[in-house]
Design an enzyme around this catalytic site. Structure first.
Site, PDB file in Angstrom:
ATOM      1  N   TYR A  20       0.791  -1.366  -0.031  1.00 36.80           N
ATOM      2  CA  TYR A  20       0.072  -0.100   0.061  1.00 36.80           C
ATOM      3  C   TYR A  20       0.703   1.359  -0.030  1.00 36.80           C
ATOM      4  CZ  TYR A  20      -3.802  -3.139   0.579  1.00 36.80           C
ATOM      5  OH  TYR A  20      -4.721  -4.115   0.416  1.00 36.80           O
ATOM      6  N   TYR A 148     -12.731  -6.105   6.430  1.00 37.18           N
ATOM      7  CA  TYR A 148     -11.422  -6.559   5.819  1.00 37.18           C
ATOM      8  C   TYR A 148     -11.248  -7.870   5.736  1.00 37.18           C
ATOM      9  CZ  TYR A 148      -6.718  -6.951   4.178  1.00 37.18           C
ATOM     10  OH  TYR A 148      -5.835  -7.237   3.352  1.00 37.18           O
ATOM     11  N   ASP A 249     -14.475 -14.759  10.052  1.00 33.50           N
ATOM     12  CA  ASP A 249     -12.995 -14.377   9.705  1.00 33.50           C
ATOM     13  C   ASP A 249     -12.340 -14.049  11.099  1.00 33.50           C
ATOM     14  OD1 ASP A 249     -10.531 -13.458   8.827  1.00 33.50           O
ATOM     15  OD2 ASP A 249     -11.342 -12.241   7.513  1.00 33.50           O
ATOM     16  N   LYS A 278      -2.517 -15.159  10.386  1.00 28.02           N
ATOM     17  CA  LYS A 278      -1.914 -13.969  11.021  1.00 28.02           C
ATOM     18  C   LYS A 278      -1.197 -14.777  12.401  1.00 28.02           C
ATOM     19  CE  LYS A 278      -3.252  -9.794   9.418  1.00 28.02           C
ATOM     20  NZ  LYS A 278      -4.590  -9.432   9.012  1.00 28.02           N
TER      21      LYS A 278
HETATM   22  C1  LIG Z   1      -5.040  -9.820   7.639  1.00 21.38           C
HETATM   23  C2  LIG Z   1      -6.426 -10.207   7.370  1.00 21.38           C
HETATM   24  C3  LIG Z   1      -6.628 -11.199   6.189  1.00 21.38           C
HETATM   25  C4  LIG Z   1      -5.695 -11.471   5.249  1.00 21.38           C
HETATM   26  O1  LIG Z   1      -4.569 -12.067   5.607  1.00 21.38           O
HETATM   27  P1  LIG Z   1      -3.079 -12.118   4.802  1.00 21.38           P
HETATM   28  O2  LIG Z   1      -2.325 -13.171   5.485  1.00 21.38           O
HETATM   29  O3  LIG Z   1      -2.599 -10.894   4.778  1.00 21.38           O
HETATM   30  O4  LIG Z   1      -3.666 -12.621   3.313  1.00 21.38           O
HETATM   31  C5  LIG Z   1      -8.009 -11.473   6.169  1.00 21.38           C
HETATM   32  N1  LIG Z   1      -8.786 -11.240   7.089  1.00 21.38           N
HETATM   33  C6  LIG Z   1      -8.743 -10.462   8.114  1.00 21.38           C
HETATM   34  C7  LIG Z   1      -9.459 -10.041   9.312  1.00 21.38           C
HETATM   35  C8  LIG Z   1      -7.498  -9.908   8.511  1.00 21.38           C
HETATM   36  O5  LIG Z   1      -7.024  -9.026   9.499  1.00 21.38           O
END
Ligand SMILES: *Cc1c(COP(=O)(O)O)cnc(C)c1O
Length: 432
Positions: A20, A148, A249, A278
């Site tokens: 970014y 996100y 998520d 993560k």
């Molecule tokens: C960071 C994140 C993603 C994407 O993960 P990457 O390993 O960067 O592809 C998806 N969903 C959430 C909620 C995130 O914080």
């Protein structure tokens, strides 16, 4: 910095994309020499207290002896083998743990290489599930604004349309449905009217919706919004009522960040599909998991394809699984809940009073996440420079200055992080 390092930084600026930022006029990058515990050491000599956990990924600190050991020991056995037709102990141990610590109904684990891929996998599972049941009308997804879920195409199609800049990709992006952002604050009394519009959208569109995807309780990158667990409970209820799959998520929130092991625990719900990523490896290697129910796995497997149509080359990478096992063991065997509660109390003590500052719109804290929302956009280059001068690593975006330090942070270090925020708030050059 020596001459070679300066030349290398120049090469970096000319040839290497960073996330970014512009390739023609990039934001500066700082050259890291090493990192240990809660500190990042720069090649230019500064020692920084880490407020970011390297984007929600570091849990027990950098350069942790037990995680290092797990990695070294596994590399001396084997670093990778294909997962098609072969399996291994690190993956088996990890999936046992994940089945064990996630809600009871989630028993089928798909390992992949990053959060975005875990979301792609979840979405693909949802579509293949309905396809396998012969339901042909469920071809869209629903989510909420300001979410996100990653940067690949299906994931991007459920990110916030404005901050995700959907207009750039309009012609090629899946057109999904967006409910308003959950506005019911985590700390305010619950108001049922908060789900009125969401309910209407379910009522109107359920026949075309395969899955509803949401970040449980904490919307991260889309605005650091902490919403009421009852909203998540309502999502579960509406999904049940209208036969829509629920994808949680938990890539940012999973494994303790919010004060519960999983943020969906706040609402006491089980999603149909959960994504983890993560901090799964404690910030060492990229690894993600998509976990679903026996019912969904069996329905997909009994469908036309006879299997789930996905298989990454580095699926179940043994190094990543080994370090994930060590990190999860370390978390579960520690008194992590007490640690998170302490950090939460300390963040509250230091951060909440900043709301008196003129430049501050609001402050909020949940678990190890502390947020200072300001009234003007930050000037990233300038504010970053000031933070480095003040001995901290904090990377704000938009109007959000936020921290979520590793669990090993001490109170005086939290005070230093927040003190640095207080200093930059009074510096006009740090804001546009
Ligand atoms: C960071 C994140 C993603 C994407 O993960 P990457 O390993 O960067 O592809 C998806 N969903 C959430 C909620 C995130 O914080």
């Amino acid at each position: 910095m020596n001459k070679n390092q300066l030349e290398d930084l120049d090469f970096d600026r000319q040839h290497i994309w960073h996330p970014y930022t512009s390739m023609s006029n990039p934001l500066p990058s700082y050259h890291v020499k090493s990192a240990s515990g809660v500190r990042i050491e720069l090649s230019s000599g500064e020692s920084l207290i880490d407020g970011m956990s390297s984007w929600w990924s570091v849990l027990h600190g950098y350069n942790h002896p037990l995680l290092n050991k797990a990695l070294v020991e596994q590399s001396q056995q084997f670093s990778h083998v294909m997962f098609g037709g072969l399996t291994h102990q690190p993956a088996i141990d990890l999936c046992k743990k994940l089945v064990d610590i996630t809600p009871k109904m989630l028993t089928k684990v798909f390992l992949s290489d990053s959060g975005s891929v875990a979301v792609e996998v979840a979405i693909k599972m949802a579509f293949q599930y309905w396809q396998s049941r012969g339901v042909t009308s469920k071809n869209r997804l629903m989510t909420v604004k300001n979410g996100y879920h990653g940067d690949t195409f299906a994931a991007m199609s459920v990110c916030d349309p404005v901050t995700g800049m959907h207009q750039i990709f309009e012609q090629v992006l899946m057109q999904n449905l967006f409910a308003p952002q959950p506005r019911c604050d985590f700390y305010q009394p619950w108001n049922e009217s908060c789900v009125n519009e969401l309910s209407l959208l379910f009522e109107r569109h359920h026949q075309e919706i395969a899955a509803f995807i949401i970040e449980p309780v904490v919307q991260g990158t889309g605005g650091m919004n902490f919403y009421h667990p009852k909203y998540l409970k309502a999502c579960r209820r509406l999904c049940d009522q209208y036969d829509v799959l629920l994808i949680c998520d938990e890539i940012a929130t999973g494994l303790g960040r919010t004060g519960k092991l999983f943020a969906s625990n706040w609402a006491d719900i089980t999603p149909d599909i959960m994504c983890l990523g993560k901090t799964l490896t404690g910030g060492y290697l990229t690894l993600a998991a998509t976990i679903t129910t026996a019912h969904i796995a069996e329905t997909i497997s009994n469908g036309e394809a006879g299997c789930f149509m996905h298989g990454p080359t580095y699926m179940g990478n043994p190094l990543a699984c080994a370090v994930a096992n060590a990190s999860i063991d370390l978390l579960i065997s520690s008194n992590w809940q007490t640690k998170v509660n302490h950090i939460e109390q300390q963040l509250k003590t230091h951060i909440l009073p900043l709301s008196r500052n003129q430049r501050v719109n609001s402050t909020r804290v949940l678990g190890t996440i502390g947020v200072v929302e300001v009234t003007q956009n930050v000037n990233v280059a300038n504010i970053q420079k000031r933070f480095v001068e003040l001995g901290v690593w904090i990377r704000p975006f938009g109007k959000l200055i936020y921290i979520m330090p590793p669990l090993i942070i001490k109170e005086n270090e939290i005070a230093q992080l927040v003190n640095a925020i207080a200093v930059v708030l009074d510096d006009d050059a740090c804001f546009d």
